[in-house]
Design a protein around this motif. Sequence first.
Motif, mmCIF file in Angstrom:
data_model
loop_
_atom_site.group_PDB
_atom_site.id
_atom_site.type_symbol
_atom_site.label_atom_id
_atom_site.label_comp_id
_atom_site.label_asym_id
_atom_site.label_seq_id
_atom_site.Cartn_x
_atom_site.Cartn_y
_atom_site.Cartn_z
ATOM 1 N N ASN A 21 0.833 -1.197 0.000
ATOM 2 C CA ASN A 21 0.000 0.000 0.000
ATOM 3 C C ASN A 21 0.875 1.258 0.000
ATOM 4 O O ASN A 21 0.832 2.072 0.922
ATOM 5 C CB ASN A 21 -0.949 -0.011 1.196
ATOM 6 C CG ASN A 21 -0.198 -0.079 2.515
ATOM 7 O OD1 ASN A 21 0.981 -0.411 2.553
ATOM 8 N ND2 ASN A 21 -0.893 0.246 3.592
ATOM 9 N N LEU A 22 1.630 1.453 -1.050
ATOM 10 C CA LEU A 22 2.549 2.585 -1.121
ATOM 11 C C LEU A 22 1.819 3.930 -1.065
ATOM 12 O O LEU A 22 2.370 4.908 -0.581
ATOM 13 C CB LEU A 22 3.396 2.503 -2.388
ATOM 14 C CG LEU A 22 4.401 1.356 -2.433
ATOM 15 C CD1 LEU A 22 5.100 1.325 -3.777
ATOM 16 C CD2 LEU A 22 5.407 1.469 -1.319
ATOM 17 N N THR A 23 0.599 3.968 -1.541
ATOM 18 C CA THR A 23 -0.139 5.235 -1.530
ATOM 19 C C THR A 23 -0.508 5.658 -0.116
ATOM 20 O O THR A 23 -0.740 6.839 0.130
ATOM 21 C CB THR A 23 -1.415 5.123 -2.375
ATOM 22 O OG1 THR A 23 -2.212 4.042 -1.885
ATOM 23 C CG2 THR A 23 -1.084 4.890 -3.837
ATOM 24 N N ALA A 24 -0.549 4.708 0.811
ATOM 25 C CA ALA A 24 -0.906 5.041 2.190
ATOM 26 C C ALA A 24 0.286 5.567 2.981
ATOM 27 O O ALA A 24 0.133 6.063 4.091
ATOM 28 C CB ALA A 24 -1.487 3.817 2.890
ATOM 29 N N LEU A 25 1.498 5.476 2.432
ATOM 30 C CA LEU A 25 2.692 5.912 3.141
ATOM 31 C C LEU A 25 2.917 7.403 2.936
ATOM 32 O O LEU A 25 2.657 7.943 1.861
ATOM 33 C CB LEU A 25 3.916 5.136 2.640
ATOM 34 C CG LEU A 25 3.868 3.620 2.798
ATOM 35 C CD1 LEU A 25 5.114 3.001 2.188
ATOM 36 C CD2 LEU A 25 3.746 3.218 4.249
ATOM 37 N N ASP A 26 3.439 8.037 3.981
ATOM 38 C CA ASP A 26 3.789 9.452 3.820
ATOM 39 C C ASP A 26 5.181 9.569 3.201
ATOM 40 O O ASP A 26 5.865 8.570 2.974
ATOM 41 C CB ASP A 26 3.704 10.202 5.149
ATOM 42 C CG ASP A 26 4.715 9.739 6.180
ATOM 43 O OD1 ASP A 26 5.694 9.067 5.801
ATOM 44 O OD2 ASP A 26 4.529 10.054 7.364
ATOM 45 N N GLU A 27 5.614 10.787 2.928
ATOM 46 C CA GLU A 27 6.884 11.000 2.223
ATOM 47 C C GLU A 27 8.074 10.445 3.007
ATOM 48 O O GLU A 27 8.983 9.855 2.432
ATOM 49 C CB GLU A 27 7.086 12.496 1.962
ATOM 50 C CG GLU A 27 8.283 12.782 1.107
ATOM 51 C CD GLU A 27 8.419 14.256 0.774
ATOM 52 O OE1 GLU A 27 9.526 14.638 0.390
ATOM 53 O OE2 GLU A 27 7.448 15.006 0.902
ATOM 54 N N GLY A 28 8.073 10.603 4.313
ATOM 55 C CA GLY A 28 9.171 10.096 5.137
ATOM 56 C C GLY A 28 9.271 8.583 5.089
ATOM 57 O O GLY A 28 10.368 8.022 5.017
ATOM 58 N N GLU A 29 8.115 7.922 5.129
ATOM 59 C CA GLU A 29 8.113 6.464 5.062
ATOM 60 C C GLU A 29 8.572 5.964 3.688
ATOM 61 O O GLU A 29 9.277 4.965 3.590
ATOM 62 C CB GLU A 29 6.715 5.919 5.377
ATOM 63 C CG GLU A 29 6.306 6.118 6.828
ATOM 64 C CD GLU A 29 4.836 5.793 7.066
ATOM 65 O OE1 GLU A 29 4.540 5.282 8.163
ATOM 66 O OE2 GLU A 29 4.012 6.052 6.178
ATOM 67 N N LEU A 30 8.189 6.687 2.636
ATOM 68 C CA LEU A 30 8.651 6.319 1.295
ATOM 69 C C LEU A 30 10.149 6.497 1.156
ATOM 70 O O LEU A 30 10.839 5.659 0.587
ATOM 71 C CB LEU A 30 7.932 7.151 0.232
ATOM 72 C CG LEU A 30 6.523 6.724 -0.128
ATOM 73 C CD1 LEU A 30 5.879 7.735 -1.056
ATOM 74 C CD2 LEU A 30 6.521 5.358 -0.760
#
Length: 144
Positions: A21-30
């Motif tokens: 679920n990459l869309t659920a991650l925020d920029e820091g997590e990505l």
Amino acid sequence: MIVDDRSGSVVEQGIELVPLNLTALDEGELLALFPSPVQCAGALLKARAMIAQAPAILADRSKAVKDAKRELIIARGYARQRAVGRDAETRRLVAESDADVLTAWERIDVAELALEYARELRKTLSEDIEILRSLNANFRGEHR
């Protein structure tokens, strides 16, 4: 499991999977999913050092295959001398089922598998080096 190069100890570590679920991650997590420039450079250096050892390892494993095949020839010769039977075909079958011949076949199989593994590892390292070189080039462009 990972081997700590400094201490030589084996450290157990769980497998980290990329979340679906990459869309659920925020920029820091990505950003945390991607390696840092220092990690990429270190990985490239380590991969290059490993692939530099590949020719010697492949030569050793090729020699092991040749030695195992030579042992099979010798084992077959001794087994045929020991074989008893009415005709040549019976003696050949008895010789092929000799314990030393079967052990020699097993050594060949093990040596060939080790050689194939080394070839695959070299191929994988080559691909990894290309990816790491590309990542390093991209990092250099970003940090200018």
